[in-house]
Design a protein around this motif. Structure first.
Motif, PDB file in Angstrom:
ATOM      1  N   ARG A 169       0.852  -1.185   0.000  1.00 54.71           N
ATOM      2  CA  ARG A 169       0.000   0.000   0.000  1.00 54.71           C
ATOM      3  C   ARG A 169       0.895   1.245   0.000  1.00 54.71           C
ATOM      4  O   ARG A 169       1.748   1.390   0.868  1.00 54.71           O
ATOM      5  CB  ARG A 169      -0.921  -0.025   1.215  1.00 54.71           C
ATOM      6  N   ILE A 170       0.678   2.122  -0.976  1.00 55.65           N
ATOM      7  CA  ILE A 170       1.642   3.189  -1.273  1.00 55.65           C
ATOM      8  C   ILE A 170       1.029   4.570  -1.076  1.00 55.65           C
ATOM      9  O   ILE A 170      -0.114   4.816  -1.459  1.00 55.65           O
ATOM     10  CB  ILE A 170       2.151   3.069  -2.724  1.00 55.65           C
ATOM     11  N   GLY A 171       1.834   5.459  -0.506  1.00 58.33           N
ATOM     12  CA  GLY A 171       1.503   6.882  -0.452  1.00 58.33           C
ATOM     13  C   GLY A 171       2.563   7.669  -1.193  1.00 58.33           C
ATOM     14  O   GLY A 171       3.763   7.516  -0.923  1.00 58.33           O
ATOM     15  N   TYR A 172       2.134   8.482  -2.159  1.00 50.19           N
ATOM     16  CA  TYR A 172       3.054   9.297  -2.945  1.00 50.19           C
ATOM     17  C   TYR A 172       3.092  10.716  -2.400  1.00 50.19           C
ATOM     18  O   TYR A 172       2.041  11.337  -2.183  1.00 50.19           O
ATOM     19  CB  TYR A 172       2.621   9.341  -4.413  1.00 50.19           C
ATOM     20  N   ILE A 173       4.299  11.241  -2.209  1.00 48.69           N
ATOM     21  CA  ILE A 173       4.477  12.617  -1.743  1.00 48.69           C
ATOM     22  C   ILE A 173       5.377  13.336  -2.742  1.00 48.69           C
ATOM     23  O   ILE A 173       6.529  12.958  -2.945  1.00 48.69           O
ATOM     24  CB  ILE A 173       5.088  12.655  -0.331  1.00 48.69           C
ATOM     25  N   GLY A 174       4.830  14.370  -3.358  1.00 50.11           N
ATOM     26  CA  GLY A 174       5.535  15.092  -4.415  1.00 50.11           C
ATOM     27  C   GLY A 174       5.130  14.564  -5.771  1.00 50.11           C
ATOM     28  O   GLY A 174       5.506  13.452  -6.149  1.00 50.11           O
ATOM     29  N   LEU A 175       4.340  15.339  -6.520  1.00 49.03           N
ATOM     30  CA  LEU A 175       3.739  14.834  -7.754  1.00 49.03           C
ATOM     31  C   LEU A 175       4.046  15.729  -8.955  1.00 49.03           C
ATOM     32  O   LEU A 175       3.224  15.925  -9.837  1.00 49.03           O
ATOM     33  CB  LEU A 175       2.223  14.676  -7.563  1.00 49.03           C
ATOM     34  N   GLY A 176       5.257  16.269  -8.952  1.00 43.71           N
ATOM     35  CA  GLY A 176       5.675  17.106 -10.074  1.00 43.71           C
ATOM     36  C   GLY A 176       6.204  16.263 -11.216  1.00 43.71           C
ATOM     37  O   GLY A 176       5.594  15.285 -11.635  1.00 43.71           O
ATOM     38  N   ASN A 177       7.408  16.603 -11.702  1.00 39.38           N
ATOM     39  CA  ASN A 177       7.946  15.944 -12.889  1.00 39.38           C
ATOM     40  C   ASN A 177       8.103  14.441 -12.716  1.00 39.38           C
ATOM     41  O   ASN A 177       7.748  13.657 -13.600  1.00 39.38           O
ATOM     42  CB  ASN A 177       9.309  16.562 -13.242  1.00 39.38           C
ATOM     43  N   ARG A 178       8.652  14.014 -11.598  1.00 39.24           N
ATOM     44  CA  ARG A 178       8.923  12.592 -11.373  1.00 39.24           C
ATOM     45  C   ARG A 178       7.727  11.869 -10.749  1.00 39.24           C
ATOM     46  O   ARG A 178       7.430  10.732 -11.091  1.00 39.24           O
ATOM     47  CB  ARG A 178      10.144  12.430 -10.461  1.00 39.24           C
ATOM     48  N   GLY A 179       7.067  12.508  -9.786  1.00 42.26           N
ATOM     49  CA  GLY A 179       6.042  11.829  -9.013  1.00 42.26           C
ATOM     50  C   GLY A 179       4.843  11.377  -9.821  1.00 42.26           C
ATOM     51  O   GLY A 179       4.373  10.241  -9.679  1.00 42.26           O
ATOM     52  N   GLY A 180       4.326  12.237 -10.676  1.00 38.55           N
ATOM     53  CA  GLY A 180       3.166  11.878 -11.473  1.00 38.55           C
ATOM     54  C   GLY A 180       3.443  10.704 -12.392  1.00 38.55           C
ATOM     55  O   GLY A 180       2.618   9.794 -12.541  1.00 38.55           O
ATOM     56  N   ALA A 181       4.635  10.700 -12.998  1.00 37.82           N
ATOM     57  CA  ALA A 181       5.015   9.594 -13.874  1.00 37.82           C
ATOM     58  C   ALA A 181       5.167   8.303 -13.079  1.00 37.82           C
ATOM     59  O   ALA A 181       4.829   7.213 -13.569  1.00 37.82           O
ATOM     60  CB  ALA A 181       6.315   9.923 -14.604  1.00 37.82           C
ATOM     61  N   ALA A 182       5.665   8.400 -11.850  1.00 36.45           N
ATOM     62  CA  ALA A 182       5.841   7.213 -11.017  1.00 36.45           C
ATOM     63  C   ALA A 182       4.498   6.590 -10.658  1.00 36.45           C
ATOM     64  O   ALA A 182       4.361   5.364 -10.604  1.00 36.45           O
ATOM     65  CB  ALA A 182       6.619   7.572  -9.751  1.00 36.45           C
TER      66      ALA A 182
ATOM     67  N   SER B 241      -4.532  16.194  -8.580  1.00 40.29           N
ATOM     68  CA  SER B 241      -5.603  15.762  -9.488  1.00 40.29           C
ATOM     69  C   SER B 241      -5.046  15.147 -10.756  1.00 40.29           C
ATOM     70  O   SER B 241      -5.555  14.129 -11.252  1.00 40.29           O
ATOM     71  CB  SER B 241      -6.495  16.960  -9.838  1.00 40.29           C
ATOM     72  N   GLU B 242      -3.993  15.745 -11.300  1.00 40.66           N
ATOM     73  CA  GLU B 242      -3.372  15.213 -12.511  1.00 40.66           C
ATOM     74  C   GLU B 242      -2.813  13.816 -12.268  1.00 40.66           C
ATOM     75  O   GLU B 242      -2.931  12.921 -13.112  1.00 40.66           O
ATOM     76  CB  GLU B 242      -2.253  16.150 -12.982  1.00 40.66           C
ATOM     77  N   ALA B 243      -2.194  13.616 -11.106  1.00 38.57           N
ATOM     78  CA  ALA B 243      -1.614  12.307 -10.789  1.00 38.57           C
ATOM     79  C   ALA B 243      -2.702  11.245 -10.677  1.00 38.57           C
ATOM     80  O   ALA B 243      -2.525  10.110 -11.140  1.00 38.57           O
ATOM     81  CB  ALA B 243      -0.801  12.385  -9.499  1.00 38.57           C
ATOM     82  N   LYS B 244      -3.817  11.595 -10.072  1.00 45.69           N
ATOM     83  CA  LYS B 244      -4.913  10.623  -9.945  1.00 45.69           C
ATOM     84  C   LYS B 244      -5.408  10.198 -11.321  1.00 45.69           C
ATOM     85  O   LYS B 244      -5.712   9.018 -11.553  1.00 45.69           O
ATOM     86  CB  LYS B 244      -6.055  11.215  -9.132  1.00 45.69           C
ATOM     87  N   GLU B 245      -5.454  11.134 -12.252  1.00 46.79           N
ATOM     88  CA  GLU B 245      -5.916  10.815 -13.601  1.00 46.79           C
ATOM     89  C   GLU B 245      -4.939   9.918 -14.356  1.00 46.79           C
ATOM     90  O   GLU B 245      -5.312   9.288 -15.339  1.00 46.79           O
ATOM     91  CB  GLU B 245      -6.142  12.112 -14.393  1.00 46.79           C
ATOM     92  N   ARG B 246      -3.707   9.832 -13.892  1.00 39.79           N
ATOM     93  CA  ARG B 246      -2.710   9.028 -14.580  1.00 39.79           C
ATOM     94  C   ARG B 246      -2.737   7.558 -14.146  1.00 39.79           C
ATOM     95  O   ARG B 246      -2.017   6.738 -14.707  1.00 39.79           O
ATOM     96  CB  ARG B 246      -1.310   9.612 -14.349  1.00 39.79           C
ATOM     97  N   ILE B 247      -3.522   7.221 -13.148  1.00 38.27           N
ATOM     98  CA  ILE B 247      -3.629   5.824 -12.721  1.00 38.27           C
ATOM     99  C   ILE B 247      -4.294   5.022 -13.828  1.00 38.27           C
ATOM    100  O   ILE B 247      -5.391   5.339 -14.273  1.00 38.27           O
ATOM    101  CB  ILE B 247      -4.426   5.724 -11.403  1.00 38.27           C
ATOM    102  N   LYS B 248      -3.644   3.963 -14.280  1.00 36.13           N
ATOM    103  CA  LYS B 248      -4.049   3.264 -15.492  1.00 36.13           C
ATOM    104  C   LYS B 248      -5.005   2.105 -15.269  1.00 36.13           C
ATOM    105  O   LYS B 248      -5.640   1.646 -16.217  1.00 36.13           O
ATOM    106  CB  LYS B 248      -2.797   2.759 -16.227  1.00 36.13           C
ATOM    107  N   ARG B 249      -5.095   1.602 -14.048  1.00 47.96           N
ATOM    108  CA  ARG B 249      -5.936   0.438 -13.818  1.00 47.96           C
ATOM    109  C   ARG B 249      -6.930   0.712 -12.702  1.00 47.96           C
ATOM    110  O   ARG B 249      -6.651   1.506 -11.789  1.00 47.96           O
ATOM    111  CB  ARG B 249      -5.069  -0.782 -13.470  1.00 47.96           C
ATOM    112  N   PRO B 250      -8.086   0.077 -12.744  1.00 47.82           N
ATOM    113  CA  PRO B 250      -9.109   0.305 -11.710  1.00 47.82           C
ATOM    114  C   PRO B 250      -8.695  -0.326 -10.379  1.00 47.82           C
ATOM    115  O   PRO B 250      -7.740  -1.087 -10.289  1.00 47.82           O
ATOM    116  CB  PRO B 250     -10.347  -0.395 -12.292  1.00 47.82           C
ATOM    117  N   GLY B 251      -9.477   0.002  -9.337  1.00 46.07           N
ATOM    118  CA  GLY B 251      -9.237  -0.573  -8.022  1.00 46.07           C
ATOM    119  C   GLY B 251      -8.476   0.320  -7.070  1.00 46.07           C
ATOM    120  O   GLY B 251      -8.239  -0.061  -5.918  1.00 46.07           O
ATOM    121  N   HIS B 252      -8.093   1.508  -7.520  1.00 43.76           N
ATOM    122  CA  HIS B 252      -7.375   2.452  -6.669  1.00 43.76           C
ATOM    123  C   HIS B 252      -8.271   3.657  -6.383  1.00 43.76           C
ATOM    124  O   HIS B 252      -8.845   4.242  -7.307  1.00 43.76           O
ATOM    125  CB  HIS B 252      -6.087   2.925  -7.344  1.00 43.76           C
TER     126      HIS B 252
END
Length: 483
Positions: A73-86, A110-121
């Motif tokens: 279970r993952i928490g992302y902190i920092g969603l700029g150039n690297r974080g959103g892609a991760a 919001s942009e990072a959430k839209e980048r999630i490719k699979r359901p269930g998150h």
């Protein structure tokens, strides 16, 4: 020590004098005692003291496999150039759950959430203030904190997360001061939580190929290695939408040394078994003058008055060259230049008693004598024989997912697979500290006319008996990818 005679040079080279009033703090990356030092001389003296510290290890994190986690279970902190892609990359993996996304800028969350490719998150979104990240670290339903903030927050978040029972994956450099390097080591050992530096270049295809060849004796004894980060990103330093608060420009205005060593350095350290049979012993560092940053700042200030604060800064030299000697008598050269109009290069050179490998400016090449590089047919034979199992298993999928040609995804896959299978990490906290500490030590050396400075033994002597991490996937390799 010639602290008094070097004070003027240090002020000139680092540009620390007068920077404390800059918005956001131009020297904010210097946390701990080094930041609190009242003047540059004190800071330099403290770097020297901290580099010579003797340490008794609490618990050896090298080779340590933490308890298995079926679903990470993952928490992302920092969603700029690297974080959103991760966020996007990791969403292709089974056995993970993205539970939190955090950034000080709501639009990035919001942009990072839209980048999630699979359901269930269904991650909770955090953007309510500069310390919202603490709430993420405090959650009980998170196993891994993935940190992609600006450099100044890497260590504070990593330490706080480990203290709250979380494993940590942190972007490079993991720390920017010697104190912070020690704090990462002590906290990881105390909590028995992994602190993995996200050095993606260790998972590039040629680097993995040569690592496997080294492990199988192809190069004989390694004698010398070279790595670099030569990447012209000068223009992006002055783009306000590229990085929060122009933080990377501020770093280059406050510190004169090798600010970003690990891309080229990390793969060389792995090949030389640093912290696992050999260790970094001491280093010297030299910087050129600045021939570009100040003039560029003057140009931008004419276009935009907000850049006037940078006009009078004595920026870091454009090229830094640092040279390191290991306990076994090997040498490593590391270069850093992010402002000259040069083609991109990480160099990646390994020189041994039987063979040599080099990538950049050529594609990856290997030679077994002084007569020249092997031809394509011979190279293909070597690749067929020595391509490591991790590349055979995940390499083609990694290329499809992407991230610097696939190495980013291979890094993420390996991180998650190790956590899910209770395996030791390829890059542990000692690597995070030893590779990151080059930055403050190089700053000291530059300010002292390329004086020699010891590199701390963050393992407390355990490097003598530590063994390299296996890359043959004898265990693990169970995490699936779904496109």
């Amino acid at each position: 020590m010639k602290m008094k005679s070097n004070r003027r040079d240090f002020l000139k080279y680092t540009g620390i004098a007068g920077l404390g009033t800059v918005a956001g703090g131009a020297i904010s990356s210097c946390s701990g005692t080094e930041q609190k030092a009242k003047n540059p001389e004190d800071k330099l003296h403290h770097i020297l003291e901290a580099s010579s510290r003797k340490y008794t290890q609490q618990f050896n994190m090298s080779g340590y496999g933490a308890p298995k986690i079926d679903t990470v279970r993952i928490g992302y902190i920092g969603l700029g150039n690297r974080g959103g892609a991760a966020v996007e990359r990791i969403s292709y993996l089974d056995g993970i759950q993205i539970n939190a996304l955090c950034d000080i800028r709501p639009e990035k969350v919001s942009e990072a959430k839209e980048r999630i490719k699979r359901p269930g998150h269904n991650p909770t979104l955090y953007h309510d203030g500069a310390e919202a990240w603490k709430k993420v670290c405090e959650r009980e339903d998170i196993d891994l904190i993935y940190i992609c903030t600006h450099w100044a927050l890497h260590t504070p978040i990593a330490v706080y997360a480990m203290e709250h029972g979380k494993h940590v994956a942190v972007e490079i450099p993991a720390a920017t001061t010697v104190d912070d390097c020690w704090q990462l080591v002590e906290t990881s050992e105390k909590t028995k939580k992994h602190c993995v530096m996200l050095e993606n270049c260790c998972y590039d295809f040629f680097e993995l190929l040569t690592l496997n060849m080294v492990r199988q004796g192809f190069f004989g004894e390694l004698i010398h290695g070279e790595g670099a980060y030569i990447h012209d990103i000068l223009d992006s330093f002055f783009k306000k939408d590229a990085r929060w608060n122009l933080w990377r420009l501020r770093e280059n205005a406050a510190h004169n040394g090798n600010l970003y060593p690990t891309h080229g350095f990390g793969p060389i350290c792995q090949a030389m078994d640093i912290n696992r049979g050999d260790r970094l012993e001491y280093m010297v560092s030299m910087s050129s003058n600045d021939f570009l940053l100040k003039s560029y700042a003057e140009k931008k200030a004419q276009e935009d008055a907000s850049f006037k604060e940078f006009v009078d800064r004595p920026f870091r030299g454009n090229m830094n060259t640092s040279t390191i000697r290991t306990s076994k008598g090997r040498t490593i050269m590391v270069q850093h230049d992010v402002s000259s109009p040069r083609p991109y290069s990480r160099i990646h050179l390994l020189s041994g008693t039987k063979a040599t490998a080099q990538k950049y400016p050529l594609p990856g090449k290997i030679a077994t004598s002084h007569e020249g590089w092997l031809d394509e047919v011979e190279m293909k034979k070597l690749e067929d024989r020595y391509t490591p199992p991790i590349v055979k298993k995940i390499g083609e999928l990694a290329k499809k997912v992407g991230g610097h040609g696939g190495m980013d995804f291979m890094m993420d896959w390996r991180l998650i697979d190790c956590l899910r299978n209770g395996l030791p990490m390829d890059m542990d906290v000692y690597d995070a500290a030893a590779w990151s500490v080059i930055c403050p030590l190089s700053e000291w050396s530059v300010a002292n006319k390329s004086g020699s400075i010891d590199i701390p033994d963050f393992t407390g002597g355990a490097w003598k008996n530590n063994t390299p991490v296996d890359i043959t996937l004898k265990s693990g390799g169970t995490t699936e990818v779904k496109m």
